[in-house]
Design a protein around this motif. Sequence first.
Motif, PDB file in Angstrom:
ATOM      1  N   LEU A 138     -32.676  -1.553  29.038  1.00  0.00           N
ATOM      2  CA  LEU A 138     -32.136  -0.853  27.869  1.00  0.00           C
ATOM      3  C   LEU A 138     -31.172   0.246  28.298  1.00  0.00           C
ATOM      4  CD1 LEU A 138     -32.021  -0.188  24.861  1.00  0.00           C
ATOM      5  CD2 LEU A 138     -34.117   1.169  25.148  1.00  0.00           C
ATOM      6  N   SER A 139     -31.561   1.009  29.321  1.00  0.00           N
ATOM      7  CA  SER A 139     -30.720   2.100  29.802  1.00  0.00           C
ATOM      8  C   SER A 139     -29.354   1.592  30.268  1.00  0.00           C
ATOM      9  CB  SER A 139     -31.426   2.821  30.959  1.00  0.00           C
ATOM     10  OG  SER A 139     -30.580   3.788  31.541  1.00  0.00           O
ATOM     11  N   TYR A 140     -29.356   0.489  31.017  1.00  0.00           N
ATOM     12  CA  TYR A 140     -28.087  -0.035  31.532  1.00  0.00           C
ATOM     13  C   TYR A 140     -27.258  -0.712  30.453  1.00  0.00           C
ATOM     14  CZ  TYR A 140     -28.536   1.295  36.376  1.00  0.00           C
ATOM     15  OH  TYR A 140     -28.586   2.036  37.529  1.00  0.00           O
ATOM     16  N   TYR A 141     -27.907  -1.345  29.503  1.00  0.00           N
ATOM     17  CA  TYR A 141     -27.141  -1.922  28.394  1.00  0.00           C
ATOM     18  C   TYR A 141     -26.442  -0.817  27.597  1.00  0.00           C
ATOM     19  CZ  TYR A 141     -29.252  -6.576  28.992  1.00  0.00           C
ATOM     20  OH  TYR A 141     -29.632  -7.803  29.464  1.00  0.00           O
ATOM     21  N   GLU A 142     -27.139   0.288  27.395  1.00  0.00           N
ATOM     22  CA  GLU A 142     -26.538   1.398  26.652  1.00  0.00           C
ATOM     23  C   GLU A 142     -25.397   2.036  27.447  1.00  0.00           C
ATOM     24  OE1 GLU A 142     -30.241   2.815  23.798  1.00  0.00           O
ATOM     25  OE2 GLU A 142     -30.046   3.720  25.791  1.00  0.00           O
ATOM     26  N   LYS A 143     -25.569   2.115  28.776  1.00  0.00           N
ATOM     27  CA  LYS A 143     -24.473   2.620  29.615  1.00  0.00           C
ATOM     28  C   LYS A 143     -23.259   1.699  29.510  1.00  0.00           C
ATOM     29  CE  LYS A 143     -27.319   4.867  33.172  1.00  0.00           C
ATOM     30  NZ  LYS A 143     -27.781   4.802  34.590  1.00  0.00           N
ATOM     31  N   ALA A 144     -23.520   0.399  29.583  1.00  0.00           N
ATOM     32  CA  ALA A 144     -22.433  -0.578  29.513  1.00  0.00           C
ATOM     33  C   ALA A 144     -21.712  -0.486  28.171  1.00  0.00           C
ATOM     34  CB  ALA A 144     -22.985  -1.983  29.714  1.00  0.00           C
ATOM     35  N   ALA A 145     -22.466  -0.300  27.091  1.00  0.00           N
ATOM     36  CA  ALA A 145     -21.878  -0.226  25.752  1.00  0.00           C
ATOM     37  C   ALA A 145     -21.007   1.016  25.573  1.00  0.00           C
ATOM     38  CB  ALA A 145     -22.981  -0.245  24.697  1.00  0.00           C
ATOM     39  N   SER A 146     -21.385   2.097  26.231  1.00  0.00           N
ATOM     40  CA  SER A 146     -20.657   3.363  26.042  1.00  0.00           C
ATOM     41  C   SER A 146     -19.489   3.535  27.010  1.00  0.00           C
ATOM     42  CB  SER A 146     -21.620   4.543  26.202  1.00  0.00           C
ATOM     43  OG  SER A 146     -22.149   4.586  27.520  1.00  0.00           O
ATOM     44  N   MET A 147     -19.396   2.664  28.004  1.00  0.00           N
ATOM     45  CA  MET A 147     -18.297   2.751  28.965  1.00  0.00           C
ATOM     46  C   MET A 147     -17.045   2.083  28.397  1.00  0.00           C
ATOM     47  SD  MET A 147     -19.957   1.836  32.689  1.00  0.00           S
ATOM     48  CE  MET A 147     -18.350   1.948  33.500  1.00  0.00           C
ATOM     49  N   ASN A 148     -15.945   2.795  28.436  1.00  0.00           N
ATOM     50  CA  ASN A 148     -14.663   2.192  28.041  1.00  0.00           C
ATOM     51  C   ASN A 148     -14.787   1.355  26.764  1.00  0.00           C
ATOM     52  OD1 ASN A 148     -13.557   3.194  30.499  1.00  0.00           O
ATOM     53  ND2 ASN A 148     -14.362   1.431  31.569  1.00  0.00           N
ATOM     54  N   GLU A 149     -15.188   1.998  25.696  1.00  0.00           N
ATOM     55  CA  GLU A 149     -15.479   1.282  24.452  1.00  0.00           C
ATOM     56  C   GLU A 149     -14.320   0.376  24.020  1.00  0.00           C
ATOM     57  OE1 GLU A 149     -16.823   3.965  21.476  1.00  0.00           O
ATOM     58  OE2 GLU A 149     -18.424   4.794  22.729  1.00  0.00           O
ATOM     59  N   ASP A 152     -13.532  -3.807  21.889  1.00  0.00           N
ATOM     60  CA  ASP A 152     -14.046  -4.781  20.925  1.00  0.00           C
ATOM     61  C   ASP A 152     -14.790  -5.952  21.565  1.00  0.00           C
ATOM     62  OD1 ASP A 152     -13.026  -3.299  18.846  1.00  0.00           O
ATOM     63  OD2 ASP A 152     -11.122  -4.385  18.800  1.00  0.00           O
ATOM     64  N   TYR A 153     -14.778  -6.019  22.893  1.00  0.00           N
ATOM     65  CA  TYR A 153     -15.434  -7.140  23.551  1.00  0.00           C
ATOM     66  C   TYR A 153     -16.774  -6.745  24.163  1.00  0.00           C
ATOM     67  CZ  TYR A 153     -16.468 -10.611  27.161  1.00  0.00           C
ATOM     68  OH  TYR A 153     -17.109 -11.523  27.957  1.00  0.00           O
ATOM     69  N   THR A 154     -16.755  -5.849  25.145  1.00  0.00           N
ATOM     70  CA  THR A 154     -18.012  -5.526  25.846  1.00  0.00           C
ATOM     71  C   THR A 154     -18.921  -4.607  25.041  1.00  0.00           C
ATOM     72  OG1 THR A 154     -16.999  -3.658  27.048  1.00  0.00           O
ATOM     73  CG2 THR A 154     -16.936  -5.815  28.115  1.00  0.00           C
ATOM     74  N   THR A 155     -18.344  -3.710  24.249  1.00  0.00           N
ATOM     75  CA  THR A 155     -19.193  -2.751  23.526  1.00  0.00           C
ATOM     76  C   THR A 155     -20.160  -3.428  22.553  1.00  0.00           C
ATOM     77  OG1 THR A 155     -17.497  -1.048  23.753  1.00  0.00           O
ATOM     78  CG2 THR A 155     -19.225  -0.664  22.117  1.00  0.00           C
ATOM     79  N   PRO A 156     -19.699  -4.285  21.623  1.00  0.00           N
ATOM     80  CA  PRO A 156     -20.667  -4.936  20.721  1.00  0.00           C
ATOM     81  C   PRO A 156     -21.621  -5.871  21.463  1.00  0.00           C
ATOM     82  CG  PRO A 156     -18.470  -5.844  20.408  1.00  0.00           C
ATOM     83  CD  PRO A 156     -18.310  -4.643  21.276  1.00  0.00           C
ATOM     84  N   MET A 157     -21.143  -6.495  22.540  1.00  0.00           N
ATOM     85  CA  MET A 157     -22.005  -7.405  23.294  1.00  0.00           C
ATOM     86  C   MET A 157     -23.212  -6.672  23.866  1.00  0.00           C
ATOM     87  SD  MET A 157     -21.034  -9.942  26.467  1.00  0.00           S
ATOM     88  CE  MET A 157     -20.326  -8.682  27.522  1.00  0.00           C
ATOM     89  N   TYR A 158     -22.970  -5.502  24.461  1.00  0.00           N
ATOM     90  CA  TYR A 158     -24.084  -4.776  25.076  1.00  0.00           C
ATOM     91  C   TYR A 158     -24.885  -3.954  24.066  1.00  0.00           C
ATOM     92  CZ  TYR A 158     -22.229  -6.501  29.407  1.00  0.00           C
ATOM     93  OH  TYR A 158     -21.817  -7.345  30.407  1.00  0.00           O
ATOM     94  N   LEU A 159     -24.267  -3.587  22.965  1.00  0.00           N
ATOM     95  CA  LEU A 159     -25.038  -2.966  21.881  1.00  0.00           C
ATOM     96  C   LEU A 159     -26.052  -3.967  21.327  1.00  0.00           C
ATOM     97  CD1 LEU A 159     -22.355  -0.986  19.832  1.00  0.00           C
ATOM     98  CD2 LEU A 159     -24.294  -0.012  21.087  1.00  0.00           C
ATOM     99  N   PHE A 160     -25.611  -5.221  21.230  1.00  0.00           N
ATOM    100  CA  PHE A 160     -26.494  -6.275  20.731  1.00  0.00           C
ATOM    101  C   PHE A 160     -27.674  -6.497  21.686  1.00  0.00           C
ATOM    102  CE2 PHE A 160     -27.609 -10.809  20.100  1.00  0.00           C
ATOM    103  CZ  PHE A 160     -27.960 -10.761  18.755  1.00  0.00           C
ATOM    104  N   LYS A 161     -27.389  -6.557  22.978  1.00  0.00           N
ATOM    105  CA  LYS A 161     -28.452  -6.735  23.963  1.00  0.00           C
ATOM    106  C   LYS A 161     -29.384  -5.527  23.961  1.00  0.00           C
ATOM    107  CE  LYS A 161     -26.192  -9.911  27.176  1.00  0.00           C
ATOM    108  NZ  LYS A 161     -26.024 -10.272  28.603  1.00  0.00           N
ATOM    109  N   ALA A 162     -28.797  -4.337  23.878  1.00  0.00           N
ATOM    110  CA  ALA A 162     -29.608  -3.122  23.844  1.00  0.00           C
ATOM    111  C   ALA A 162     -30.500  -3.103  22.612  1.00  0.00           C
ATOM    112  CB  ALA A 162     -28.702  -1.885  23.857  1.00  0.00           C
TER     113      ALA A 162
END
Length: 255
Positions: free
Chosen positions: A188-199, A201-211
């Motif tokens: 969860l911690s790493y998914y949230e980090k991934a979502a908040s990095m360089n927001e 339209d591609y990686t942010t929703p993907m990792y928010l969904f996983k988180a």
Amino acid sequence: MATYKKRGYKPKTKAEQEEVLEENSTTAEVFNTLDESASKTEEWAVKNQNVIIGAIAVVAVVVLGYLGYNKFVAEPKASEAMNEMFKAQQYFEQALNGATAKDSLYTLSLNGGEGKYGMLDIIEEYSGTPAANLANYYAGMAYYNLNDYQNTVKYLGDFSSKDEILGPISKGRIGDAFVQLNQPEDALSYYEKAASMNENDYTTPMYLFKAGNVALNLGKTKTALDHFNTIKETYPSSSEASNIDVFIGKAQASL
């Protein structure tokens, strides 16, 4: 009490004469002290001129050495490292693009083949270069595809990038590895980090969904709902948003 006297003023009484003598004596003492201090400073500088010159020379040598190192050592080494990594990159890309014997190709990418360096060699031999940093990314991804999740975390953890896509993907893959290692809190911690990095339209929703899904499984319903709602409100055109209402409903039902 001292009084102001014009230039050329001559003391008349004995008391005034004593006062003038005292003032002159004090002034002389001050100037003598200053002279002594100056003399001691000059004397120290003369005695230690070799040390002073040496210190200045050291600073100059360090600056010139740094510039020279970058020009004649660091830059050629970085270029050499990228050239040496070429074959290992080929192995990785062949495995990634669906070639047969993927496991063998990922292993060759890590350890090298045909007399060429693998990613692990690049990391060891060219430490501190951009190529070694990138080799950490390739190594972490290769280990993930070989189901070696501990090494996935290790090597991707050593990779750093400000790239809009590579940075989040490396953090997200660490999250994936932690899921496989049954460490959902770390995931969860790493998914949230991934979502908040360089927001984006591609990686942010993907990792928010996983988180959101990991949070939901952990019983952190409010956190999950926040992530799902962010996808719906901020990234409505993302693929994750297409059925996000289902997951929002699950989270609301769990509150």
